[in-house]
Design an enzyme around this catalytic site. Structure first.
Site, PDB file in Angstrom:
ATOM      1  N   LYS A   1       0.582  -1.294   0.773  1.00 47.84           N
ATOM      2  CA  LYS A   1       0.163  -0.077  -0.506  1.00 47.84           C
ATOM      3  C   LYS A   1       0.576   1.225  -0.060  1.00 47.84           C
ATOM      4  CE  LYS A   1      -1.236   0.599   4.665  1.00 47.84           C
ATOM      5  NZ  LYS A   1      -1.845   1.079   5.607  1.00 47.84           N
ATOM      6  N   ASP A   2       2.253   1.205   0.480  1.00 49.15           N
ATOM      7  CA  ASP A   2       3.257   2.335   0.217  1.00 49.15           C
ATOM      8  C   ASP A   2       3.525   2.515  -1.300  1.00 49.15           C
ATOM      9  OD1 ASP A   2       2.870   2.668   3.423  1.00 49.15           O
ATOM     10  OD2 ASP A   2       4.328   1.706   3.598  1.00 49.15           O
TER      11      ASP A   2
ATOM     12  N   THR B   1      -5.619   9.909  13.908  1.00 49.82           N
ATOM     13  CA  THR B   1      -4.849   9.270  13.065  1.00 49.82           C
ATOM     14  C   THR B   1      -4.330  10.299  11.170  1.00 49.82           C
ATOM     15  OG1 THR B   1      -5.397   7.875  11.013  1.00 49.82           O
ATOM     16  CG2 THR B   1      -7.280   9.618  11.761  1.00 49.82           C
TER      17      THR B   1
ATOM     18  N   ARG C   1      -8.100   8.945   4.383  1.00 49.19           N
ATOM     19  CA  ARG C   1      -8.726   7.470   4.384  1.00 49.19           C
ATOM     20  C   ARG C   1      -9.307   7.455   5.782  1.00 49.19           C
ATOM     21  NH1 ARG C   1      -9.350   2.234   5.882  1.00 49.19           N
ATOM     22  NH2 ARG C   1      -6.983   2.287   6.198  1.00 49.19           N
ATOM     23  N   ARG C   2      -8.909   7.590   6.573  1.00 49.06           N
ATOM     24  CA  ARG C   2      -9.271   6.723   8.099  1.00 49.06           C
ATOM     25  C   ARG C   2     -10.290   7.891   8.709  1.00 49.06           C
ATOM     26  NH1 ARG C   2      -3.796   4.109   9.461  1.00 49.06           N
ATOM     27  NH2 ARG C   2      -3.887   1.798   9.483  1.00 49.06           N
TER      28      ARG C   2
ATOM     29  N   ARG D   1       0.870  11.002  14.260  1.00 49.06           N
ATOM     30  CA  ARG D   1       2.395  10.191  13.052  1.00 49.06           C
ATOM     31  C   ARG D   1       3.171   9.228  13.773  1.00 49.06           C
ATOM     32  NH1 ARG D   1       1.562  12.160   8.101  1.00 49.06           N
ATOM     33  NH2 ARG D   1       0.590  13.631   7.997  1.00 49.06           N
TER      34      ARG D   1
ATOM     35  N   ASN E   1       6.075   5.966  14.692  1.00 50.54           N
ATOM     36  CA  ASN E   1       5.924   3.937  14.182  1.00 50.54           C
ATOM     37  C   ASN E   1       4.654   4.046  15.194  1.00 50.54           C
ATOM     38  OD1 ASN E   1       6.737   3.530  16.609  1.00 50.54           O
ATOM     39  ND2 ASN E   1       9.065   3.371  15.971  1.00 50.54           N
ATOM     40  N   VAL E   2       3.953   2.091  15.137  1.00 50.45           N
ATOM     41  CA  VAL E   2       3.435   1.192  16.413  1.00 50.45           C
ATOM     42  C   VAL E   2       3.635   1.882  16.978  1.00 50.45           C
ATOM     43  CG1 VAL E   2       2.328  -0.664  17.230  1.00 50.45           C
ATOM     44  CG2 VAL E   2       2.607  -0.059  14.238  1.00 50.45           C
TER      45      VAL E   2
ATOM     46  N   THR F   1       4.958   4.063  18.979  1.00 50.88           N
ATOM     47  CA  THR F   1       4.493   6.251  19.079  1.00 50.88           C
ATOM     48  C   THR F   1       3.889   6.411  19.431  1.00 50.88           C
ATOM     49  OG1 THR F   1       7.196   6.075  17.864  1.00 50.88           O
ATOM     50  CG2 THR F   1       5.842   8.153  18.303  1.00 50.88           C
ATOM     51  N   ARG F   2       2.843   5.754  18.414  1.00 51.74           N
ATOM     52  CA  ARG F   2       1.552   5.364  18.465  1.00 51.74           C
ATOM     53  C   ARG F   2       0.062   5.148  19.851  1.00 51.74           C
ATOM     54  NH1 ARG F   2      -0.115   5.338  12.373  1.00 51.74           N
ATOM     55  NH2 ARG F   2       1.319   5.678  11.554  1.00 51.74           N
TER      56      ARG F   2
ATOM     57  N   CYS G   1      -7.743  12.453  -8.920  1.00 51.24           N
ATOM     58  CA  CYS G   1      -8.375  12.964  -7.586  1.00 51.24           C
ATOM     59  C   CYS G   1      -7.198  12.742  -6.207  1.00 51.24           C
ATOM     60  CB  CYS G   1      -9.954  13.062  -6.961  1.00 51.24           C
ATOM     61  SG  CYS G   1     -10.546  11.251  -6.915  1.00 51.24           S
TER      62      CYS G   1
END
Length: 249
Positions: free
Chosen positions: A23-24, A67, A71-72, A89, A91-92, A94-95, A182
């Site tokens: 997805k990146d 987030t 999209r989210r 923002r 990494n996992v 950090t969040r 878009c």
């Protein structure tokens, strides 16, 4: 941003195979690079994570939702317009720490990433695709090689997971059409069942107040054409005013 250093190493012949979160990856790849394989897809779902609520519906009125994904954010605002989106923002770890520090009341992370990091126990609630579509190519790992490197292409393609490849290429074809028109939030999921492919997709306004959904189906050999067709129908349904209003924001 997430793939640049690995791509450059590939072009410089310092590596032969680049491993990416699919997805990146950009939908339009340089001529010098191609995707050789996809590994079997992990869990495609988004995971709701919170220390104060068991689901989006249970967050407090006006709560803070962390987030940095447009999209989210749009999907959450569509469900709960009262929630405040705060930047989230890192990494996992950090969040997750930001949640513990009260920066936000909840966040969303990919189930695949949490599972791969052994952090599945952090998940409060998996969000089912029927009500919360993931990002295109979410949960898939892609192997990229130089276009003229037949040896690496042969090695990587030997471990290609065909069902994942068909599904993700359909989603990437959809995104390719939408990216050219878009910058609105896009969600999509293609699935294969005994050679029959179905894809569901949606585009939203940034604030989630407008929403358009389409679906398509056909054989796995038609995967990319089906994805592109769904994208064109989404653009037609939304109309040029929708695209113009949100594309520059």
């Amino acid at each position: 941003m997430f793939t640049k250093e690995i791509d450059q190493a590939l072009f410089d012949n310092r590596i032969d195979i680049g491993v990416h979160s699919a997805k990146d990856m950009a939908t339009k790849l340089p001529d010098e690079m191609k995707i050789a394989a996809f590994l079997e897809r992990e869990d495609v779902r988004d995971a709701f994570i919170s220390l104060v609520a068991r689901g989006i519906d249970y967050l407090p009125e006006g709560g803070k939702f962390g987030t940095s994904s447009i999209r989210r954010a749009a999907q959450v605002k569509r469900m709960r317009p009262d929630l405040r989106i705060v930047p989230f923002r890192g990494n996992v770890q950090t969040r997750l720490q930001k949640l513990a520090d009260g920066v936000a009341d909840a966040t969303l992370l990919a189930m695949a990433g949490l599972n791969r990091l052994g952090q599945g126990h952090r998940i409060t609630l998996p969000l089912e695709p029927e009500s919360f579509l993931p990002a295109p190519a979410q949960g898939a790992i892609a192997l990229a090689v130089r276009s003229n490197d037949e040896k690496s292409l042969e090695l990587a393609s030997a471990i290609n997971h065909a069902p994942t490849s068909h599904a993700v290429m359909s989603e990437r074809a959809l995104l390719d059409v939408l990216d050219g028109s878009c910058r609105t939030p896009v969600a999509a999921l293609a699935q294969l069942d005994d050679g029959h492919l179905t894809i569901k997709a949606e585009i939203l306004s940034l604030d989630g107040s407008e929403h358009f959904a389409e679906s398509g189906e056909g054989t796995s050999d038609e995967a990319e054409a089906i994805g592109a067709d769904v994208a064109h129908r989404l653009l037609a349904a939304a109309g040029p005013e929708f695209i113009a209003r949100w594309s520059d924001q």
